[in-house]
Design an enzyme around this catalytic site. Structure first.
Site, PDB file in Angstrom:
ATOM      1  N   PRO A  49      -9.028 -39.921  49.894  1.00 31.26           N
ATOM      2  CA  PRO A  49      -7.829 -39.295  50.478  1.00 31.26           C
ATOM      3  C   PRO A  49      -6.958 -38.651  49.401  1.00 31.26           C
ATOM      4  O   PRO A  49      -6.980 -39.093  48.247  1.00 31.26           O
ATOM      5  CB  PRO A  49      -7.088 -40.475  51.129  1.00 31.26           C
ATOM      6  CG  PRO A  49      -7.750 -41.719  50.661  1.00 31.26           C
ATOM      7  CD  PRO A  49      -9.048 -41.369  50.016  1.00 31.26           C
ATOM      8  N   ASP A  50      -6.221 -37.597  49.782  1.00 34.58           N
ATOM      9  CA  ASP A  50      -5.263 -37.051  48.813  1.00 34.58           C
ATOM     10  C   ASP A  50      -4.034 -37.946  48.823  1.00 34.58           C
ATOM     11  O   ASP A  50      -4.078 -39.083  49.334  1.00 34.58           O
ATOM     12  CB  ASP A  50      -4.963 -35.565  49.100  1.00 34.58           C
ATOM     13  CG  ASP A  50      -4.225 -35.341  50.412  1.00 34.58           C
ATOM     14  OD1 ASP A  50      -3.806 -36.325  51.061  1.00 34.58           O
ATOM     15  OD2 ASP A  50      -4.065 -34.171  50.813  1.00 34.58           O
ATOM     16  N   PHE A  51      -2.925 -37.497  48.273  1.00 41.97           N
ATOM     17  CA  PHE A  51      -1.754 -38.364  48.150  1.00 41.97           C
ATOM     18  C   PHE A  51      -0.707 -38.096  49.223  1.00 41.97           C
ATOM     19  O   PHE A  51      -0.176 -39.020  49.830  1.00 41.97           O
ATOM     20  CB  PHE A  51      -1.118 -38.179  46.750  1.00 41.97           C
ATOM     21  CG  PHE A  51      -2.027 -38.642  45.656  1.00 41.97           C
ATOM     22  CD1 PHE A  51      -2.026 -39.973  45.257  1.00 41.97           C
ATOM     23  CD2 PHE A  51      -2.923 -37.779  45.057  1.00 41.97           C
ATOM     24  CE1 PHE A  51      -2.895 -40.424  44.279  1.00 41.97           C
ATOM     25  CE2 PHE A  51      -3.797 -38.220  44.069  1.00 41.97           C
ATOM     26  CZ  PHE A  51      -3.778 -39.543  43.679  1.00 41.97           C
ATOM     27  N   ARG A  52      -0.419 -36.817  49.470  1.00 42.41           N
ATOM     28  CA  ARG A  52       0.789 -36.486  50.244  1.00 42.41           C
ATOM     29  C   ARG A  52       0.545 -35.963  51.645  1.00 42.41           C
ATOM     30  O   ARG A  52       1.511 -35.668  52.351  1.00 42.41           O
ATOM     31  CB  ARG A  52       1.657 -35.487  49.447  1.00 42.41           C
ATOM     32  CG  ARG A  52       2.162 -36.090  48.160  1.00 42.41           C
ATOM     33  CD  ARG A  52       3.047 -35.180  47.334  1.00 42.41           C
ATOM     34  NE  ARG A  52       3.484 -35.890  46.139  1.00 42.41           N
ATOM     35  CZ  ARG A  52       2.726 -36.082  45.062  1.00 42.41           C
ATOM     36  NH1 ARG A  52       1.519 -35.573  45.001  1.00 42.41           N
ATOM     37  NH2 ARG A  52       3.194 -36.768  44.029  1.00 42.41           N
ATOM     38  N   ASN A 124      -6.837 -34.859  39.028  1.00 46.13           N
ATOM     39  CA  ASN A 124      -7.564 -35.928  39.712  1.00 46.13           C
ATOM     40  C   ASN A 124      -8.003 -37.034  38.758  1.00 46.13           C
ATOM     41  O   ASN A 124      -8.379 -36.779  37.623  1.00 46.13           O
ATOM     42  CB  ASN A 124      -8.754 -35.353  40.473  1.00 46.13           C
ATOM     43  CG  ASN A 124      -8.296 -34.399  41.559  1.00 46.13           C
ATOM     44  OD1 ASN A 124      -7.122 -34.416  41.928  1.00 46.13           O
ATOM     45  ND2 ASN A 124      -9.182 -33.560  42.059  1.00 46.13           N
ATOM     46  N   ASP A 126     -10.336 -39.277  39.797  1.00 44.83           N
ATOM     47  CA  ASP A 126     -11.586 -39.825  40.341  1.00 44.83           C
ATOM     48  C   ASP A 126     -12.807 -39.528  39.467  1.00 44.83           C
ATOM     49  O   ASP A 126     -13.906 -40.010  39.740  1.00 44.83           O
ATOM     50  CB  ASP A 126     -11.819 -39.299  41.769  1.00 44.83           C
ATOM     51  CG  ASP A 126     -11.723 -37.775  41.865  1.00 44.83           C
ATOM     52  OD1 ASP A 126     -12.139 -37.086  40.914  1.00 44.83           O
ATOM     53  OD2 ASP A 126     -11.230 -37.268  42.893  1.00 44.83           O
ATOM     54  N   HIS A 143      -4.057 -36.250  34.262  1.00 45.83           N
ATOM     55  CA  HIS A 143      -3.505 -37.528  34.697  1.00 45.83           C
ATOM     56  C   HIS A 143      -4.437 -38.702  34.385  1.00 45.83           C
ATOM     57  O   HIS A 143      -4.336 -39.761  35.001  1.00 45.83           O
ATOM     58  CB  HIS A 143      -3.164 -37.486  36.194  1.00 45.83           C
ATOM     59  CG  HIS A 143      -2.065 -36.511  36.513  1.00 45.83           C
ATOM     60  ND1 HIS A 143      -1.745 -36.133  37.791  1.00 45.83           N
ATOM     61  CD2 HIS A 143      -1.210 -35.830  35.705  1.00 45.83           C
ATOM     62  CE1 HIS A 143      -0.741 -35.260  37.761  1.00 45.83           C
ATOM     63  NE2 HIS A 143      -0.407 -35.056  36.504  1.00 45.83           N
TER      64      HIS A 143
HETATM   65  P1  OAD Z   1      -1.342 -33.960  46.957  1.00 45.79           P
HETATM   66  O1  OAD Z   1      -1.772 -34.982  47.922  1.00 45.79           O
HETATM   67  O2  OAD Z   1       0.089 -33.885  46.590  1.00 45.79           O
HETATM   68  O3  OAD Z   1      -1.746 -32.514  47.496  1.00 45.79           O
HETATM   69  C1  OAD Z   1      -3.026 -32.249  47.999  1.00 45.79           C
HETATM   70  C2  OAD Z   1      -3.008 -30.858  48.628  1.00 45.79           C
HETATM   71  O4  OAD Z   1      -4.338 -30.570  49.021  1.00 45.79           O
HETATM   72  C3  OAD Z   1      -2.120 -30.751  49.856  1.00 45.79           C
HETATM   73  O5  OAD Z   1      -1.357 -29.553  49.785  1.00 45.79           O
HETATM   74  C4  OAD Z   1      -3.109 -30.703  51.013  1.00 45.79           C
HETATM   75  O6  OAD Z   1      -2.669 -29.908  52.110  1.00 45.79           O
HETATM   76  C5  OAD Z   1      -4.301 -30.054  50.357  1.00 45.79           C
HETATM   77  N1  OAD Z   1      -5.580 -30.379  50.977  1.00 45.79           N
HETATM   78  C6  OAD Z   1      -6.033 -31.569  51.414  1.00 45.79           C
HETATM   79  N2  OAD Z   1      -7.293 -31.483  51.887  1.00 45.79           N
HETATM   80  C7  OAD Z   1      -7.649 -30.181  51.743  1.00 45.79           C
HETATM   81  C8  OAD Z   1      -8.821 -29.440  52.046  1.00 45.79           C
HETATM   82  N3  OAD Z   1      -9.897 -30.009  52.578  1.00 45.79           N
HETATM   83  N4  OAD Z   1      -8.814 -28.121  51.782  1.00 45.79           N
HETATM   84  C9  OAD Z   1      -7.730 -27.521  51.242  1.00 45.79           C
HETATM   85  N5  OAD Z   1      -6.613 -28.173  50.924  1.00 45.79           N
HETATM   86  C10 OAD Z   1      -6.552 -29.480  51.156  1.00 45.79           C
HETATM   87  O7  OAD Z   1      -2.284 -34.127  45.664  1.00 45.79           O
HETATM   88  P2  OAD Z   1      -2.042 -33.528  44.209  1.00 45.79           P
HETATM   89  O8  OAD Z   1      -1.372 -32.210  44.259  1.00 45.79           O
HETATM   90  O9  OAD Z   1      -3.339 -33.604  43.505  1.00 45.79           O
HETATM   91  O10 OAD Z   1      -0.855 -38.631  40.370  1.00 45.79           O
HETATM   92  O11 OAD Z   1      -1.039 -34.600  43.600  1.00 45.79           O
HETATM   93  C11 OAD Z   1      -0.632 -34.519  42.256  1.00 45.79           C
HETATM   94  C12 OAD Z   1      -0.453 -35.886  41.660  1.00 45.79           C
HETATM   95  O12 OAD Z   1       0.415 -36.652  42.483  1.00 45.79           O
HETATM   96  C13 OAD Z   1      -1.720 -36.707  41.599  1.00 45.79           C
HETATM   97  O13 OAD Z   1      -2.478 -36.453  40.433  1.00 45.79           O
HETATM   98  C14 OAD Z   1      -1.243 -38.133  41.653  1.00 45.79           C
HETATM   99  C15 OAD Z   1      -0.048 -38.007  42.569  1.00 45.79           C
HETATM  100  O14 OAD Z   1       1.007 -38.844  42.281  1.00 45.79           O
HETATM  101  C16 OAD Z   1      -1.620 -39.620  39.814  1.00 45.79           C
HETATM  102  O15 OAD Z   1      -2.679 -39.944  40.268  1.00 45.79           O
HETATM  103  C17 OAD Z   1      -1.095 -40.243  38.621  1.00 45.79           C
END
Ligand code: OAD
Length: 282
Positions: A49-52, A124, A126, A143
């Site tokens: 999963p992503d974060f936000r 990332n 991972d 990171h």
């Molecule tokens: P976020 O979760 O903030 O953002 C992920 C983005 O990817 C969002 O805008 C989603 O809409 C988009 N997204 C998700 N699935 C997708 C898909 N299949 N196709 C296109 N877009 C998609 O993640 P990051 O920006 O990576 O820190 O977050 C930055 C940092 O915040 C991370 O490195 C983490 C966190 O705190 C640490 O791990 C230390």
């Protein structure tokens, strides 16, 4: 894995102009002229999963930990005082050996194989860029990663296998107890927490990479909310196109003339570019 076929197919261009713009640039790009910036969105298709993202992102699933805010889970000050929440979920964060890189990861590897990749900066943790075969010198894991761990007091290194063994040994109903080094310090994976400095390599390389000889910057799957990573795109020369491949636009993007937003699933967008260029999956 991507292989190269010479047949270029621009027939899909009418409906996807920015995808075609990107494909055209890649078709005639010079050696080491493409920079890729990555975030958690590109690993969603791998099952991480992503974060936000509301409801599915990691930060929406931490309610039971009673954190001041979700990002506290990766906050060095909070962790030093309250390490338990992080250890409670640490085992879920360590990438399983079953997880495999996605087409978007292999796309960067293909850029590397063609000699086009200048640098890949990823947020990332991972390790999928590493797993896809991006070479150490072209990769900046801004990171950190889960390949190692260290004591936050004496800096002693612990292989991640040791960290995992300890997590299993001290397992409780709620996760695991905090893991301590012999010196009394807490052991933490080599992931950069909020409040910690990014690797020196990030600052050193970003100062030299974003120069005029960059033909394009490809930003994939990130909300660009976390600094200093989010500021990398502002180092681009005004004539360097910056493409964002993401489900949603992000704050501050598309404000500049050289910003191009390719909305949608990043894997689908990457497949379209690959199809246009004749790069096929094996
Ligand atoms: P976020 O979760 O903030 O953002 C992920 C983005 O990817 C969002 O805008 C989603 O809409 C988009 N997204 C998700 N699935 C997708 C898909 N299949 N196709 C296109 N877009 C998609 O993640 P990051 O920006 O990576 O820190 O977050 C930055 C940092 O915040 C991370 O490195 C983490 C966190 O705190 C640490 O791990 C230390």
């Amino acid at each position: 894995m991507l292989t190269y076929f010479s047949k270029v197919n621009f027939s899909q261009c009418a409906s996807t102009p920015f995808i075609c713009k990107l494909s055209n640039i890649l078709k005639s790009a010079n050696q080491k002229s493409i920079i890729v910036l990555e975030g958690a969105g590109i690993s969603v298709a791998a099952g991480i999963p992503d974060f936000r993202t509301p409801l599915t992102g990691l930060y929406s699933k931490l309610g039971h930990l009673n954190l001041p805010n979700p990002e506290s889970i990766f906050d060095i000050e909070y962790f030093s005082e309250n390490p338990l929440p992080f250890y409670q979920i640490a085992h879920t964060l360590i990438p399983s050996s079953k997880i495999i890189p996605t087409p978007a990861h292999y796309f960067s590897k293909h850029l590397q194989d063609l000699g086009l990749l200048k640098r890949l900066y990823t947020q990332n943790i991972d390790g999928l860029e590493h797993q896809a075969g991006i070479s150490e010198d072209l990769l900046v894991e801004a990171h950190g990663n889960f390949r190692n761990a260290h004591c936050i007091k004496c800096s002693r290194d612990y292989p991640i296998s040791d960290f995992i063994k300890r997590i299993n040994k001290f397992k409780t109903k709620n996760g695991t107890k905090p893991l301590f080094c012999k010196c009394g310090g807490l052991i933490k994976p080599d992931v950069v927490f909020f409040g910690e400095s990014l690797p020196e390599r990030f600052f050193k390389l970003s100062e030299i990479d974003f120069s005029n000889d960059t033909k394009a910057i490809i930003v994939m799957g990130t909300s660009l909310q976390v600094q200093p990573f989010a500021s990398l795109i502002s180092y681009a020369a005004s004539n360097t196109p910056v493409f964002l491949l993401n489900k949603e636009s992000v704050e501050g993007f598309e404000k500049e003339k050289n910003h191009f937003f390719i909305k949608g699933d990043v894997q689908e967008s990457i497949n379209l570019v690959s199809n246009i260029l004749g790069w096929k999956h094996k």
